[in-house]
Design a protein around this motif. Structure first.
Motif, mmCIF file in Angstrom:
data_model
loop_
_atom_site.group_PDB
_atom_site.id
_atom_site.type_symbol
_atom_site.label_atom_id
_atom_site.label_comp_id
_atom_site.label_asym_id
_atom_site.label_seq_id
_atom_site.Cartn_x
_atom_site.Cartn_y
_atom_site.Cartn_z
ATOM 1 N N PRO A 129 0.806 -1.210 0.000
ATOM 2 C CA PRO A 129 0.000 0.000 0.000
ATOM 3 C C PRO A 129 0.848 1.275 0.000
ATOM 4 C CG PRO A 129 -0.268 -1.213 2.061
ATOM 5 C CD PRO A 129 0.624 -2.019 1.203
ATOM 6 N N ILE A 131 0.797 3.874 1.786
ATOM 7 C CA ILE A 131 1.304 4.421 3.041
ATOM 8 C C ILE A 131 2.628 3.766 3.438
ATOM 9 C CG2 ILE A 131 -0.037 2.825 4.480
ATOM 10 C CD1 ILE A 131 -0.343 5.486 6.285
ATOM 11 N N TYR A 133 4.951 2.798 1.281
ATOM 12 C CA TYR A 133 5.959 3.527 0.516
ATOM 13 C C TYR A 133 6.240 4.871 1.179
ATOM 14 C CZ TYR A 133 5.827 0.312 -3.407
ATOM 15 O OH TYR A 133 5.938 -0.796 -4.193
ATOM 16 N N ARG A 243 -2.265 6.539 -12.485
ATOM 17 C CA ARG A 243 -1.953 6.168 -11.109
ATOM 18 C C ARG A 243 -1.082 7.224 -10.448
ATOM 19 N NH1 ARG A 243 -4.292 1.650 -8.485
ATOM 20 N NH2 ARG A 243 -5.224 0.490 -10.180
ATOM 21 N N GLY A 246 -2.733 10.577 -9.228
ATOM 22 C CA GLY A 246 -3.632 10.577 -8.081
ATOM 23 C C GLY A 246 -3.048 9.977 -6.825
ATOM 24 N N THR A 248 -1.498 9.381 -3.398
ATOM 25 C CA THR A 248 -1.619 10.343 -2.313
ATOM 26 C C THR A 248 -0.600 10.158 -1.198
ATOM 27 O OG1 THR A 248 -3.977 10.352 -2.736
ATOM 28 C CG2 THR A 248 -3.229 11.383 -0.706
ATOM 29 N N MET A 249 -0.715 9.067 -0.461
ATOM 30 C CA MET A 249 -0.008 8.995 0.821
ATOM 31 C C MET A 249 1.515 9.018 0.666
ATOM 32 S SD MET A 249 -2.581 9.249 2.514
ATOM 33 C CE MET A 249 -1.737 9.478 4.066
ATOM 34 N N THR A 252 2.562 12.500 0.027
ATOM 35 C CA THR A 252 2.354 13.380 1.180
ATOM 36 C C THR A 252 3.509 13.283 2.169
ATOM 37 O OG1 THR A 252 0.017 12.933 0.917
ATOM 38 C CG2 THR A 252 0.679 13.998 2.958
ATOM 39 N N PHE A 253 4.046 12.078 2.337
ATOM 40 C CA PHE A 253 5.131 11.879 3.292
ATOM 41 C C PHE A 253 6.416 12.597 2.880
ATOM 42 C CE2 PHE A 253 2.755 8.378 5.203
ATOM 43 C CZ PHE A 253 3.186 8.416 6.506
ATOM 44 N N SER A 273 -3.201 15.869 -4.460
ATOM 45 C CA SER A 273 -3.643 14.864 -3.487
ATOM 46 C C SER A 273 -2.945 15.066 -2.144
ATOM 47 C CB SER A 273 -3.391 13.465 -4.031
ATOM 48 O OG SER A 273 -2.110 13.376 -4.591
ATOM 49 N N LEU A 276 -4.715 17.841 -0.317
ATOM 50 C CA LEU A 276 -5.986 17.352 0.229
ATOM 51 C C LEU A 276 -5.753 16.542 1.499
ATOM 52 C CD1 LEU A 276 -7.893 16.208 -2.965
ATOM 53 C CD2 LEU A 276 -8.616 17.960 -1.368
ATOM 54 N N ALA A 277 -4.822 15.590 1.441
ATOM 55 C CA ALA A 277 -4.588 14.707 2.581
ATOM 56 C C ALA A 277 -4.108 15.498 3.788
ATOM 57 C CB ALA A 277 -3.562 13.640 2.213
ATOM 58 N N ASN A 278 -3.334 16.516 3.511
ATOM 59 C CA ASN A 278 -2.699 17.273 4.568
ATOM 60 C C ASN A 278 -3.624 18.281 5.231
ATOM 61 O OD1 ASN A 278 -0.287 17.198 5.752
ATOM 62 N ND2 ASN A 278 0.713 18.612 4.360
#
Lengths: 323, 280
Positions: A129, A131, A133, A243, A246, A248-249, A252-253, A273, A276-278
């Motif tokens: 998943p 997250i 990564y 892919r 879009g 996200t996680m 974001t990291f 993305s 948005l997540a943040n």
């Protein structure tokens, strides 16, 4: 004709025997198929409605404004859109050649007993998943990039006029380049799986006759396999791009979440993305929230177009293969 | 250099690059799994499964997050499986070659690759805003929406692999079509369909982005599906981003747990697919 009448009679009697189940079952499956369309329409409508206040406030300027200031309520999508496009571009730049190499190895070079386990291992990359990564990128990849890769890039490419602008500033480890690199690893299995499948549709006769003319493996691939499979290869690339846009996680990291546009790839940035997540759950004020949803709408439209194109190409390929 | 030598050289270069690319791909798999194992194994212990997520700076476990993830994934599976199977049945059994079927298939394939964060936004707009608060229900619905396209796709593919002769034989015995589908085709394609569902569960059990806006998180034990609920991915996200060593360790532990279960699901699915009676 007696046969027709007999069948019609049989149908009627079957109906009398309580085969009311047929239209009911068909209707049930139809309803759930329609639900798939309803979900897509619902996504579009809800995003448009949610984005409306921001779009009314800023209009077209929303797309070309870099400012993102929750205090003064001035929002523009330029920085996240730029970040999304640049990280995806880096991912494609690294991901496409590697995916091509992997697909080439699996279809043309490796012994047949190795094919399945190897394909499976590459596909496992896609099962991990996002997250995972992300956490790996933050704690392992980013420090490595900061200590080893970025100083080297700054010293070599950074000194070249022109491209040098892309590699300026302190090595932070966190930034657009690292995000693009992680995306490259993440899209690799998607692109290489499609490439492998389309390479395998190339008729063996074509390959064999080219080898028989004395061609080397690389000539067979460049002159026969690739031209034959080009539509599918392009479709696979677009699928990977969809892919990457879009994702996200993981991004974001490691991207640093800064609403700025830097020429340098080593600086922090943001993507749609990631923004948005943040920020979404912490956004106060209707305009702030609406601006974030407007970002989501932009992302949805871009990915929809890219994925639809990918799909159309792959469908064309299927028809070509069948006919 | 003579032409022949040049051609051979370029051939070896291409082959070398191709091998290098494959090694490069596998390297990341080994690296990611390796780091996960090294960092996560220290967090695995009885406490991980028996204690709640701790406040910053103290130790604890992930019990509430594990339970929350299981609950939401379970509900999503209960919603997503029948929905996906029925829609897939329509595509395979009632819509071969018709325009409407093509459209549904096309849209489904787009939803399959659509960014999951967009699905999160959608459920936020439709459920969280309407209900006025974050909730586990919203999280489960978001996961179900992500799951459905996977199940639709695999169900359709698997049903199409069932030979027409089986259907025709059942129909010739006088069975109505719905009985043919439910009692014959489903049974023949069962392993493949289960594989699809397993892969879909694997896909949603690591999803983080859609849960951020729907289930949010909860530091405490909660069984109320109308309230925010803890879940592994969001806990990992928050804990990993925090400056506290205890939290970071728990994040690694959670990450290892999720990855291990996803790999197990994936491998089980593949073994099941290899056993299935009709191979693609």
């Amino acid at each position: 004709m007696p046969a027709d009448i007999a069948i019609a009679r049989h149908r009627k009697s079957a109906g009398r025997h309580g085969a009311f189940g047929d239209p009911a079952f068909k209707g049930l499956t139809l309803a759930f198929a329609v639900l798939v369309l309803v979900v897509l329409a619902g996504v579009l409508v809800s995003l448009v409605l949610g984005a409306l206040p921001a779009l009314q406030q800023f209009g077209f300027n929303f797309l070309i404004t870099e400012a993102w200031n929750p205090v003064t309520e001035k929002f523009g999508a330029l920085a996240p859109v730029y970040g999304t496009l640049v990280t995806s571009a880096i991912a494609m730049l690294i991901g496409i050649p590697v995916a091509f190499g992997v697909a080439l190895f699996i279809t043309e070079l490796c012994p047949s007993w190795l094919k399945r386990p190897l394909s499976m291992m590459i596909e496992l990359l896609a099962a991990i998943p996002s997250i995972i990564y992300g956490i790996w990128g933050l704690f392992v990849l980013a420090p490595f990039v900061q200590e080893h890769i970025e100083p080297a890039l700054i010293d070599t490419l950074g000194a070249v006029p022109g491209i040098g602008l892309l590699f300026q500033g302190p090595p932070l480890g966190i930034g657009v380049l690292t995000a693009g690199f992680i995306l490259a690893i993440m899209v690799l299995p998607f692109i290489s799986a499609v490439m492998r499948d389309v390479f395998e549709t190339v008729p063996a006769v074509l390959r064999e006759s080219t080898y028989a003319l004395g061609a080397t493996t690389s000539e067979v691939v460049w002159r026969v396999v690739l031209p034959y499979a080009r539509i599918g290869v392009f479709g696979g690339i677009l699928l990977g791009l969809g892919r990457a846009l879009g994702e996200t996680m993981a991004v974001t990291f490691v991207i640093g979440n800064a609403h700025h546009i830097h020429a340098s790839l080593l600086q922090p940035g943001t993507t749609i993305s990631a923004a948005l997540a943040n920020e979404f759950t912490e956004a106060v004020g209707d305009l702030y929230l609406s601006s974030l949803i407007a970002l989501g709408l932009i992302l949805f439209v871009i990915t929809f177009i890219v994925l639809a194109l990918a799909k159309l190409l792959l469908i064309r390929l299927e028809k070509q293969g069948a006919g | 250099m003579p032409l022949y030598a040049r051609r051979r050289l370029s051939n070896w270069i291409i082959i070398g690059l191709s091998v290098a690319a494959t090694a490069f791909g596998l390297l990341w798999l080994v690296m990611v799994l390796g780091t996960l194992l090294i960092n996560g194994v220290g967090a695995i212990g009885p406490a991980l499964f028996t204690q709640m997520t701790p406040p910053p700076g103290s130790s604890g476990g992930l019990l509430n997050a594990i339970a929350g993830s299981l609950a939401m994934t379970g509900i999503a599976t209960l919603i997503g499986t029948p929905t996906g199977i029925l829609a897939g049945t329509f595509l395979a059994e009632y819509a071969r070659g018709n325009q409407f079927g093509e459209l549904v298939r096309f849209i489904n394939d787009i939803l399959l690759s659509a960014p999951s964060i967009i699905i999160g936004l959608f459920v936020y707009e439709v459920m969280v805003v309407r209900m006025g608060h974050f909730s586990a229900w919203a999280g489960a619905v978001a996961l179900a929406i992500i799951m459905v396209p996977v199940v639709v796709r695999t169900t359709e593919d698997m049903l199409r692999l069932v030979p027409s002769a089986l259907r025709e034989a059942a129909a010739a015995l006088g069975a109505p079509k719905w009985k043919v589908v439910v009692l014959v085709t489903y049974r023949a394609a069962m392993q493949g369909m289960v594989t699809g569902v397993l892969l879909a569960i694997a896909r949603i059990s690591g999803e983080t982005a859609p849960l951020l806006f729907t289930a949010l998180n909860n530091q405490f034990w909660s069984t109320d599906l109308n309230r925010p609920m803890a879940n592994l991915p969001v806990v990992i996200y928050q804990f990993a981003m925090s400056p506290y060593a205890d939290w970071q360790l728990l994040a690694w532990g959670g990450a290892l747990l999720i990855t291990a279960s996803i790999l197990v699901l994936n491998i089980t699915a593949r073994i099941l697919a290899a056993w299935s009676s009709f191979k693609p």
